[in-house]
Design an enzyme around this catalytic site. Structure first.
Site, mmCIF file in Angstrom:
data_model
loop_
_atom_site.group_PDB
_atom_site.id
_atom_site.type_symbol
_atom_site.label_atom_id
_atom_site.label_comp_id
_atom_site.label_asym_id
_atom_site.label_seq_id
_atom_site.Cartn_x
_atom_site.Cartn_y
_atom_site.Cartn_z
ATOM 1 N N LYS A 292 -5.692 19.984 4.084
ATOM 2 C CA LYS A 292 -4.548 20.200 2.964
ATOM 3 C C LYS A 292 -4.807 19.100 1.935
ATOM 4 O O LYS A 292 -5.567 18.148 2.288
ATOM 5 C CB LYS A 292 -3.312 20.163 3.611
ATOM 6 C CG LYS A 292 -2.936 18.962 4.283
ATOM 7 C CD LYS A 292 -1.500 19.115 5.094
ATOM 8 C CE LYS A 292 -1.616 17.650 5.887
ATOM 9 N NZ LYS A 292 -0.250 17.497 5.863
ATOM 10 N N TYR B 144 -1.104 -6.107 -19.852
ATOM 11 C CA TYR B 144 0.213 -6.130 -19.943
ATOM 12 C C TYR B 144 0.984 -7.177 -19.365
ATOM 13 O O TYR B 144 0.749 -7.569 -18.327
ATOM 14 C CB TYR B 144 0.681 -4.823 -19.804
ATOM 15 C CG TYR B 144 0.363 -3.543 -20.489
ATOM 16 C CD1 TYR B 144 0.682 -3.459 -21.774
ATOM 17 C CD2 TYR B 144 -0.494 -2.593 -19.876
ATOM 18 C CE1 TYR B 144 0.371 -2.366 -22.599
ATOM 19 C CE2 TYR B 144 -1.187 -1.547 -20.746
ATOM 20 C CZ TYR B 144 -0.602 -1.715 -21.977
ATOM 21 O OH TYR B 144 -1.102 -0.510 -22.618
HETATM 22 C C1 LIG Z 1 1.654 19.773 11.144
HETATM 23 C C2 LIG Z 1 0.691 18.957 10.765
HETATM 24 N N1 LIG Z 1 -0.346 18.667 11.663
HETATM 25 C C3 LIG Z 1 -1.383 17.992 11.509
HETATM 26 C C4 LIG Z 1 -1.805 16.897 10.642
HETATM 27 C C5 LIG Z 1 -2.839 16.106 10.578
HETATM 28 O O1 LIG Z 1 -2.531 15.048 10.688
HETATM 29 P P1 LIG Z 1 -3.480 13.720 10.859
HETATM 30 O O2 LIG Z 1 -4.033 13.881 9.289
HETATM 31 O O3 LIG Z 1 -2.674 12.380 11.198
HETATM 32 O O4 LIG Z 1 -4.622 13.942 11.863
HETATM 33 C C6 LIG Z 1 -0.697 17.370 9.706
HETATM 34 C C7 LIG Z 1 -0.741 15.906 8.449
HETATM 35 O O5 LIG Z 1 0.139 15.483 7.963
HETATM 36 C C8 LIG Z 1 0.324 17.933 9.841
HETATM 37 O O6 LIG Z 1 1.436 17.769 8.850
#
Ligand SMILES: Cc1ncc(COP(=O)(O)O)c(C=O)c1O
Length: 365
Positions: free
Chosen positions: A31, A258
């Site tokens: 993601k 700045y």
């Molecule tokens: C529901 C869920 N599972 C797994 C993960 C993966 O987590 P990580 O990046 O800590 O491995 C996430 C990431 O935020 C998540 O939201």
């Protein structure tokens, strides 16, 4: 420019896969454009490295992945509106369910399409976010999914709140809450995929592996505990680079940037790098970070602006115009890991790489 080493992603996945209990699968969480690393290329590398599934948060992310991967199982972990749910079903991705109304909607839309929706029932074992909190209701939902001809019970799952804190006992409490739910759902259908662990849990607690782990941060070679990915045999996949676009002589008392937040304490040379907060180099790093040039650390001086920042190259003019500058990564024997920037900003490494903006071209390492 962000250099992305997909070979590192592949090797990190192989390392993670090698640490899993039994036959547990590795699901690569890609993601947010693979935490800023580029979803399509990282997903391909993860699959080469032994991941068997991919996970995203949104319908749009699932659609984009499906363009590149016709067969790979994709799980959408997030909440979906009705139009988003239609899009997820249209690209044949698995979805998460924790409310009866959504279950009924998914069954109706899947019925219209004529292909059963694969559903992972989410139990909120303590994260206090998405998921059904009540164990009996979660099992009941799973039973209803299994009984509905328009749905397939694909998984039962949860998410940990404190896995990244090695001393926190809450992970065990969540495991104790989720374990019986998983067992009861398995009785309904022994082929159901049970999953819970993120990267930290996968590395820290073998009892959390179940049938699959969902790893994100570790796939990209970042330490879920915020210290040193090398401790876990992981190598960072992202390097953030710029270059010295200009070098100027500064007399003692001359200021950079700045607000004149820095003035030269003595005669020196200042390098200007064409990268700034518009690229995701956070303004809070003003006078609070180092950059590598020619294998040496130089401090960021003055306020970081949208497109530029300045570094103090010292009285010996440590670098010339055109020299490469590394903001995250290695040069010679020096290293600035994303974890260092996270500490300076009092945040987590996740936010560092996710925050590198789309203006920064991603190129293969
Ligand atoms: C529901 C869920 N599972 C797994 C993960 C993966 O987590 P990580 O990046 O800590 O491995 C996430 C990431 O935020 C998540 O939201």
């Amino acid at each position: 420019m962000a250099r992305i080493d997909v070979g590192a992603v592949e090797r990190n996945c192989a390392t993670l896969r090698g640490r899993l209990e039994g036959e547990a699968e590795l699901c690569a969480v890609v993601k947010a454009d693979a935490y800023g690393h580029g979803a399509a290329s990282c997903a391909a590398a993860a699959l080469r490295g032994g991941a068997t599934r991919l996970a995203v948060a949104t319908a749009r992310e699932a659609e984009e992945l499906r363009l590149h991967f016709r067969e790979a199982p994709i799980l959408v972990m997030g909440a979906l509106t009705e139009p988003e749910l239609r899009r997820v079903l249209a690209v044949d991705a698995d979805l998460a369910i924790w409310r009866r109304g959504f279950l009924e909607l998914a069954a109706r839309l899947a019925g219209e399409i004529g292909a059963p929706a694969r559903v992972h029932v989410k139990h909120d074992s303590g994260m206090g976010r998405l998921g059904e909190r009540d164990a009996d209701t979660a099992v009941e939902l799973a039973r209803d999914v299994a009984a509905d001809p328009n749905l397939r019970l694909a998984g039962v799952w949860t998410h940990f709140a404190t896995a990244d804190d090695r001393d926190d006992p809450f992970l065990s409490e969540q495991l104790s809450a989720f374990g019986p739910v998983a067992d009861r759902v398995r009785e309904l259908d022994p082929s159901v995929l049970v999953h819970a662990a993120n990267s930290a849990a996968a590395l820290r607690e073998p009892a959390s592996h179940f049938d699959m782990v969902r790893c994100g941060i570790a796939v990209y070679g970042l330490d879920p505990f915020g210290v040193d990915p090398g401790e876990h045999g992981l190598a960072p996949a992202m390097e953030l680079c710029s270059y010295v676009a200009d070098v100027k002589r500064f007399e003692s008392g001359a200021s950079a940037g700045y607000g004149r937040t820095w003035t030269a304490p003595a005669d020196t040379w200042v390098g200007v790098l064409p990268i700034g907060y518009g690229d995701g180099v956070r303004r809070a790093l003003s006078n609070n970070a180092d950059v590598l040039v020619g294998g040496r650390r130089y401090p960021v001086v003055g306020t970081i602006s949208m497109d530029n920042l300045t570094i103090d190259l010292g009285p010996d003019r440590g670098a010339d115009q055109g020299a490469e500058a590394v903001l995250i990564g290695e040069q010679g024997s020096e290293r600035i890991p994303a974890e260092e920037l996270a500490r300076r900003l009092e945040t987590i490494n996740y936010e560092i790489t996710c925050g590198i903006s789309s203006r920064v071209p991603r190129a293969p390492a």
